[in-house]
Design a protein around this motif. Sequence first.
Motif, PDB file in Angstrom:
ATOM      1  N   LEU A   1     101.539   7.694 -18.639  1.00  0.00           N
ATOM      2  CA  LEU A   1     102.659   6.799 -18.326  1.00  0.00           C
ATOM      3  C   LEU A   1     102.157   5.414 -17.956  1.00  0.00           C
ATOM      4  O   LEU A   1     102.809   4.398 -18.256  1.00  0.00           O
ATOM      5  CB  LEU A   1     103.511   7.386 -17.198  1.00  0.00           C
ATOM      6  CG  LEU A   1     104.373   8.589 -17.586  1.00  0.00           C
ATOM      7  CD1 LEU A   1     105.016   9.210 -16.353  1.00  0.00           C
ATOM      8  CD2 LEU A   1     105.447   8.189 -18.594  1.00  0.00           C
ATOM      9  N   LEU A   2     101.001   5.326 -17.286  1.00  0.00           N
ATOM     10  CA  LEU A   2     100.412   4.017 -17.008  1.00  0.00           C
ATOM     11  C   LEU A   2      99.996   3.343 -18.312  1.00  0.00           C
ATOM     12  O   LEU A   2     100.149   2.122 -18.477  1.00  0.00           O
ATOM     13  CB  LEU A   2      99.202   4.171 -16.090  1.00  0.00           C
ATOM     14  CG  LEU A   2      99.521   4.332 -14.592  1.00  0.00           C
ATOM     15  CD1 LEU A   2      98.270   4.705 -13.819  1.00  0.00           C
ATOM     16  CD2 LEU A   2     100.135   3.058 -14.036  1.00  0.00           C
TER      17      LEU A   2
ATOM     18  N   GLU B   1      92.569  -1.012 -11.489  1.00  0.00           N
ATOM     19  CA  GLU B   1      91.708  -2.127 -11.872  1.00  0.00           C
ATOM     20  C   GLU B   1      91.717  -2.386 -13.380  1.00  0.00           C
ATOM     21  O   GLU B   1      91.780  -3.540 -13.810  1.00  0.00           O
ATOM     22  CB  GLU B   1      90.281  -1.887 -11.372  1.00  0.00           C
ATOM     23  CG  GLU B   1      89.414  -3.137 -11.450  1.00  0.00           C
ATOM     24  CD  GLU B   1      88.096  -2.948 -10.728  1.00  0.00           C
ATOM     25  OE1 GLU B   1      87.193  -3.775 -10.983  1.00  0.00           O
ATOM     26  OE2 GLU B   1      87.957  -1.997  -9.935  1.00  0.00           O
ATOM     27  N   PRO B   2      91.677  -1.349 -14.229  1.00  0.00           N
ATOM     28  CA  PRO B   2      91.793  -1.626 -15.678  1.00  0.00           C
ATOM     29  C   PRO B   2      93.097  -2.330 -16.028  1.00  0.00           C
ATOM     30  O   PRO B   2      93.124  -3.236 -16.859  1.00  0.00           O
ATOM     31  CB  PRO B   2      91.723  -0.240 -16.311  1.00  0.00           C
ATOM     32  CG  PRO B   2      91.102   0.635 -15.300  1.00  0.00           C
ATOM     33  CD  PRO B   2      91.456   0.081 -13.973  1.00  0.00           C
ATOM     34  N   PHE B   3      94.184  -1.893 -15.396  1.00  0.00           N
ATOM     35  CA  PHE B   3      95.504  -2.506 -15.630  1.00  0.00           C
ATOM     36  C   PHE B   3      95.449  -3.978 -15.244  1.00  0.00           C
ATOM     37  O   PHE B   3      95.877  -4.866 -15.986  1.00  0.00           O
ATOM     38  CB  PHE B   3      96.544  -1.767 -14.780  1.00  0.00           C
ATOM     39  CG  PHE B   3      97.936  -1.803 -15.341  1.00  0.00           C
ATOM     40  CD1 PHE B   3      98.524  -0.675 -15.867  1.00  0.00           C
ATOM     41  CD2 PHE B   3      98.663  -2.983 -15.363  1.00  0.00           C
ATOM     42  CE1 PHE B   3      99.811  -0.705 -16.385  1.00  0.00           C
ATOM     43  CE2 PHE B   3      99.942  -3.033 -15.876  1.00  0.00           C
ATOM     44  CZ  PHE B   3     100.520  -1.891 -16.392  1.00  0.00           C
TER      45      PHE B   3
ATOM     46  N   TRP C   1     107.188   9.889 -11.966  1.00  0.00           N
ATOM     47  CA  TRP C   1     105.917  10.406 -12.471  1.00  0.00           C
ATOM     48  C   TRP C   1     105.978  11.888 -12.822  1.00  0.00           C
ATOM     49  O   TRP C   1     105.194  12.368 -13.647  1.00  0.00           O
ATOM     50  CB  TRP C   1     104.809  10.182 -11.437  1.00  0.00           C
ATOM     51  CG  TRP C   1     104.639   8.746 -11.084  1.00  0.00           C
ATOM     52  CD1 TRP C   1     105.166   8.113 -10.007  1.00  0.00           C
ATOM     53  CD2 TRP C   1     103.929   7.751 -11.824  1.00  0.00           C
ATOM     54  NE1 TRP C   1     104.832   6.783 -10.012  1.00  0.00           N
ATOM     55  CE2 TRP C   1     104.055   6.533 -11.123  1.00  0.00           C
ATOM     56  CE3 TRP C   1     103.188   7.769 -13.014  1.00  0.00           C
ATOM     57  CZ2 TRP C   1     103.486   5.357 -11.563  1.00  0.00           C
ATOM     58  CZ3 TRP C   1     102.606   6.585 -13.445  1.00  0.00           C
ATOM     59  CH2 TRP C   1     102.749   5.402 -12.735  1.00  0.00           C
ATOM     60  N   THR C   2     106.871  12.610 -12.198  1.00  0.00           N
ATOM     61  CA  THR C   2     106.885  14.064 -12.375  1.00  0.00           C
ATOM     62  C   THR C   2     107.828  14.525 -13.477  1.00  0.00           C
ATOM     63  O   THR C   2     107.824  15.694 -13.843  1.00  0.00           O
ATOM     64  CB  THR C   2     107.285  14.747 -11.059  1.00  0.00           C
ATOM     65  OG1 THR C   2     108.561  14.245 -10.637  1.00  0.00           O
ATOM     66  CG2 THR C   2     106.252  14.463  -9.976  1.00  0.00           C
TER      67      THR C   2
ATOM     68  N   GLY D   1     101.109  -0.691 -22.324  1.00  0.00           N
ATOM     69  CA  GLY D   1     101.457  -0.971 -23.719  1.00  0.00           C
ATOM     70  C   GLY D   1     102.674  -1.866 -23.824  1.00  0.00           C
ATOM     71  O   GLY D   1     102.732  -2.772 -24.670  1.00  0.00           O
ATOM     72  N   LEU D   2     103.669  -1.653 -22.937  1.00  0.00           N
ATOM     73  CA  LEU D   2     104.871  -2.493 -22.953  1.00  0.00           C
ATOM     74  C   LEU D   2     104.563  -3.918 -22.517  1.00  0.00           C
ATOM     75  O   LEU D   2     104.975  -4.885 -23.169  1.00  0.00           O
ATOM     76  CB  LEU D   2     105.938  -1.888 -22.038  1.00  0.00           C
ATOM     77  CG  LEU D   2     106.694  -0.661 -22.555  1.00  0.00           C
ATOM     78  CD1 LEU D   2     107.670  -0.158 -21.505  1.00  0.00           C
ATOM     79  CD2 LEU D   2     107.424  -0.966 -23.851  1.00  0.00           C
TER      80      LEU D   2
END
Length: 592
Positions: free
Chosen positions: A508-509, A553-555, A109-110, A514-515
Amino acid sequence: MLNYLLGDKDRPEESFDSDLVDKYNSISATVEIGEEEHELERRWEYGYRSKVLLDGDKIHQDVFSDVILEHLGWPRISFPLGNPYRKSNWVRLSFRILLRHIYRTEGSWTVGSLAPKQRESHLHAALAYFFGIADRMYPPEWHDLVEKEEELRSVEARRDEFTNVVQEVSEDLFPTDASVSFVTPETLEDRLSDLRSRDEELKRERIENVREAVEEGTSNGYDLELSEKRASLVQRRESLVEERDKTKERMSEVKELVRSLRDELQRMEQTQTASDVLSNLAVTNCPVCDQEVEESAPSGTCYLCGQDVDVPEAEDGDERLQFERQQIEEELQEFEDMMDELEKQLNVQKREIAVLNEDINEIDTALEPAKSDISGLVDSKLAEIDSERGRIREKIQQIQRFSEVVSKRENLEERMTNLQAEVEELEETAKGKRGDIDFGSVTRDLEKGMKKYISEVNRYVNKYGMSSEYEFPNIDFRVEMSNRNFQITVNGEKWHSQMGGFRRTQFLLAYTYGLISLTEKEAYRYPGISVIDFLPDLIDREDIGGRENYLVEPFSDLCESSDERLQVIIAGAAFEGLPGATVQELEQVWTL
């Protein structure tokens, strides 16, 4: 640990917490690959660290990637690092390269990269693979074309070297012959034919000179019939001498075989003796630290170093050794019998040659008076003819040796012609397979999925009553791809340079969703799974459960609404009240 289970090459102490390495000795999981369920396991005891156990079978971690792709029914491709027209730049696209986009680890993430520790060329190839265009961007014919072109250049260089050598040698062989400007097998064969014809002329001339001298000598008492008998005996002697030499050569070969078999028998006797003495010995102390070691290791593993060993099938070693020894003794007896036969044959040949020598000497004695009269007539002529024939034969031998070099050059020319034809065919095939790729279409689908997730995140910020600072700002980002590059830009700049740490997490999420959204289209090759390991301090600790939910939750909802079967595995600090999710709460604290 999941990363290590899926073939990570790092040492377990580097891949995850060293305390876990001390507490446990393996990790396993039941996974579904393609349409089949399998058991995966990694152990970090010595002898297993470089292996992945698939349904109990040990597979080296380098091979594991190919096995996974095979089970998924995905093609194996190679792609270039840098200049695609150098064979050494082509590498295999492995499952581990793809996994960096499927599994987002805690440490990813960093960094300012879509996939941590991944080169741009690897990232480009991985996304091309997911987009289903990698086999058109990097068709196997292109890789084969690069190899063939490199081989063609190598053969051409060798051909040029041979041509230079041929030209230099030909100038020495034919210094005054202007007709030989470029040497070919045909010109050499013509020259050999001329030399052989001249040699035959001289041979006939020599015979004629001898015949005339003999006829003249016959009138002086020279016995022509006795001379012909001598010639016949000499020819027979030469034939026997050749046979004798072959017999000696064969005897030498058989003698060496007999010696070798006797040495082998002696080694087997020494091996048997050593086996009887050492069979019950074992290593009791470590040769490095001198501490005592115990014979406690699973079958197939060395109890001292822990590495894999072949376990022979149970059998009686003495009987096997005795059988091998019997075979060698039988072979030895056969060769010794052959040696006796060859010695007898050699003795017969020696006696025949001795008898022929005696007969030839008797005839020479009878012909000696007449030969003295004839030799004066022909010696000078024969010497001149023999000298010229000697020069011709030497020239013939030189040209024959030279022909081998010219033949190699011709072989290289032929190889070049064949390679050129293969290159042209591969060029045409590769060009047809590569064709025009619609990069805009695939990048729009990825971009669409990312924006869909961002929109849902902003909606959930309002749902959880969070500050507007957690909303993703309305910025213009673009996903772009070409034959050589892939990039995501924000306001015309690289995406990570326009965002802080928390915005990068959201972005990144969005990329990860998207993938996985590509799974919905048959043309794409994404496996329909995402594994996400959140940072422990992702946001404020206060009410972290709900605050994580607004990202998760959206994911989850978007994946749930998909017509495809998708799986998302997320590890985080807490997920309270997350609908539609299977939550595994880890409440027990394990201590060493």
